[in-house]
Design a protein around this motif. Structure first.
Motif, PDB file in Angstrom:
ATOM      1  N   PRO A 211       0.797  -1.231   0.000  1.00 14.01           N
ATOM      2  CA  PRO A 211       0.000   0.000   0.000  1.00 14.01           C
ATOM      3  C   PRO A 211       0.827   1.276   0.000  1.00 14.01           C
ATOM      4  N   LEU A 212       2.120   1.174   0.292  1.00 15.57           N
ATOM      5  CA  LEU A 212       2.976   2.363   0.305  1.00 15.57           C
ATOM      6  C   LEU A 212       3.665   2.599  -1.038  1.00 15.57           C
ATOM      7  N   ASP A 213       3.444   1.712  -1.987  1.00 15.41           N
ATOM      8  CA  ASP A 213       3.963   1.921  -3.335  1.00 15.41           C
ATOM      9  C   ASP A 213       2.992   2.796  -4.111  1.00 15.41           C
ATOM     10  N   LEU A 214       3.527   3.876  -4.706  1.00 17.12           N
ATOM     11  CA  LEU A 214       2.693   4.813  -5.455  1.00 17.12           C
ATOM     12  C   LEU A 214       3.254   4.983  -6.855  1.00 17.12           C
ATOM     13  N   ALA A 215       2.403   4.883  -7.847  1.00 16.02           N
ATOM     14  CA  ALA A 215       2.800   5.089  -9.238  1.00 16.02           C
ATOM     15  C   ALA A 215       2.067   6.297  -9.791  1.00 16.02           C
ATOM     16  N   ILE A 216       2.760   7.097 -10.600  1.00 18.46           N
ATOM     17  CA  ILE A 216       2.167   8.278 -11.218  1.00 18.46           C
ATOM     18  C   ILE A 216       1.704   7.909 -12.618  1.00 18.46           C
ATOM     19  N   ASP A 217       0.411   8.001 -12.847  1.00 17.09           N
ATOM     20  CA  ASP A 217      -0.149   7.717 -14.169  1.00 17.09           C
ATOM     21  C   ASP A 217      -0.311   9.037 -14.905  1.00 17.09           C
ATOM     22  N   GLY A 218       0.777   9.494 -15.523  1.00 22.39           N
ATOM     23  CA  GLY A 218       0.768  10.787 -16.196  1.00 22.39           C
ATOM     24  C   GLY A 218       2.015  11.572 -15.847  1.00 22.39           C
ATOM     25  N   ALA A 219       1.939  12.894 -15.981  1.00 23.83           N
ATOM     26  CA  ALA A 219       3.093  13.762 -15.744  1.00 23.83           C
ATOM     27  C   ALA A 219       3.279  14.027 -14.259  1.00 23.83           C
ATOM     28  N   GLY A 220       4.496  14.471 -13.912  1.00 26.71           N
ATOM     29  CA  GLY A 220       4.790  14.839 -12.538  1.00 26.71           C
ATOM     30  C   GLY A 220       5.847  13.957 -11.916  1.00 26.71           C
ATOM     31  N   LEU A 221       6.457  14.454 -10.841  1.00 28.47           N
ATOM     32  CA  LEU A 221       7.484  13.713 -10.129  1.00 28.47           C
ATOM     33  C   LEU A 221       7.293  13.889  -8.625  1.00 28.47           C
ATOM     34  N   PHE A 222       7.802  12.946  -7.864  1.00 30.51           N
ATOM     35  CA  PHE A 222       7.837  13.075  -6.419  1.00 30.51           C
ATOM     36  C   PHE A 222       9.042  13.931  -6.033  1.00 30.51           C
ATOM     37  N   GLU A 223       8.845  14.847  -5.088  1.00 33.76           N
ATOM     38  CA  GLU A 223       9.964  15.643  -4.591  1.00 33.76           C
ATOM     39  C   GLU A 223      10.535  14.990  -3.338  1.00 33.76           C
ATOM     40  N   LEU A 224      11.854  14.856  -3.306  1.00 31.85           N
ATOM     41  CA  LEU A 224      12.538  14.207  -2.200  1.00 31.85           C
ATOM     42  C   LEU A 224      13.440  15.193  -1.480  1.00 31.85           C
ATOM     43  N   GLU A 225      13.521  15.060  -0.161  1.00 31.98           N
ATOM     44  CA  GLU A 225      14.466  15.828   0.645  1.00 31.98           C
ATOM     45  C   GLU A 225      15.631  14.918   1.000  1.00 31.98           C
ATOM     46  N   LEU A 226      16.823  15.302   0.565  1.00 31.79           N
ATOM     47  CA  LEU A 226      18.009  14.492   0.795  1.00 31.79           C
ATOM     48  C   LEU A 226      18.660  14.849   2.132  1.00 31.79           C
ATOM     49  N   ASP A 227      19.551  13.993   2.578  1.00 31.83           N
ATOM     50  CA  ASP A 227      20.198  14.197   3.866  1.00 31.83           C
ATOM     51  C   ASP A 227      21.046  15.460   3.910  1.00 31.83           C
ATOM     52  N   ASN A 228      21.573  15.892   2.753  1.00 29.80           N
ATOM     53  CA  ASN A 228      22.415  17.087   2.724  1.00 29.80           C
ATOM     54  C   ASN A 228      21.613  18.379   2.619  1.00 29.80           C
TER      55      ASN A 228
END
Length: 259
Positions: free
Chosen positions: A89-106
């Motif tokens: 249930p924590l897997d998410l797929a984008i059907d179309g345009a767009g990206l997930f934004e991630l915050e990195l450790d740095n």
């Protein structure tokens, strides 16, 4: 003949890069969220000496001539890959345009299409590599039946409750020219001036795709297309190698005539 050597050498370098990119595409066919890359080429303009003219004729400027080829850019193509059910249930797929934004450790941000997320010890959604999903709500570890709607709304069922609790929502980052994003490895991309400033949208709105919970987006690599491109790149490499060899033989013949 010297020009032929440089032109052939530039062709060899360009086709070698093309082969490397295609090989990387094929190697990542089973990598979730991977986006195939393409190499763009540009002509290198050389300058030809002006032809001899009569003394009383006006001088003519040197004319451009082909000077080989160079790589102008390597871009990623962000068309949607096949969506496969994962049962998580924590897997998410984008059907179309767009990206997930991630915050990195740095402290920097990156963007990805790989929506395989897991909860850490504090209930934070993180990627398999440990990057935090930006602007996502924390999910209580004791919560059950986590649901993510197609619009990104996250709701859970808490122990003892009969009604679901809405925790927040996941937003998508949308770029005007996503193919200009800079790949930094691990299916992550960083923003560039050419890509533009990201806008954040509710999934399914403002040109962004909808989310599919429990699905994983596979690589958008097509084996037949990649193999066809690989064959053409190999043939182009061989032809440039023959030009280089022929130019070397001519130069050797000229050198022997001077002896």
């Amino acid at each position: 003949m010297i020009d032929a050597l440089y032109i052939a050498a530039s062709g060899l370098r360009s086709e070698q890069k093309q082969i490397d990119v295609i090989s990387n595409n094929v190697a990542n066919m089973q990598t979730p969220g991977f986006k195939r890359s393409r190499v763009n080429f540009a002509d290198v303009a050389g300058t030809a000496l002006p032809a001899a003219v009569a003394n009383d004729a006006p001088a003519r400027a040197a004319e451009p001539m082909p000077g080989g080829t160079r790589i102008s850019s390597t871009i990623s193509e962000f068309d949607t890959g096949e969506l496969k059910p994962s049962g998580n249930p924590l897997d998410l797929a984008i059907d179309g345009a767009g990206l997930f934004e991630l915050e990195l450790d740095n402290g920097t941000v990156a963007y990805t299409r790989d929506g395989q997320f897991r909860l850490d010890g504090e209930g934070t959604l993180r990627t398999m590599q440990g990057a935090r999903l930006a602007n996502a709500p924390q999910i209580p570890l004791e919560a059950t039946d986590v649901r993510v709607s197609s619009a990104g709304e996250i709701s859970v069922l808490m122990p003892g409750d009969t009604e679901r609790s809405v925790l927040g929502a996941v937003e998508l980052a949308v770029f005007g020219a996503a193919d200009a994003l800079q790949s930094v490895g691990d299916n992550r991309y960083t923003a560039t001036l050419a890509a533009g400033t990201p806008t954040y949208a509710v999934p399914g709105e403002a040109g962004s795709g909808k989310l599919q919970q429990g699905y994983v987006e596979m690589a958008n690599v097509q084996m037949i297309e990649e193999m066809s491109s690989l064959v053409m790149a190999q043939r182009a490499y061989q032809l440039n190698a023959r030009v280089l060899q022929a130019a070397d033989q001519v130069l050797e013949t000229i050198n022997n005539l001077r002896r």
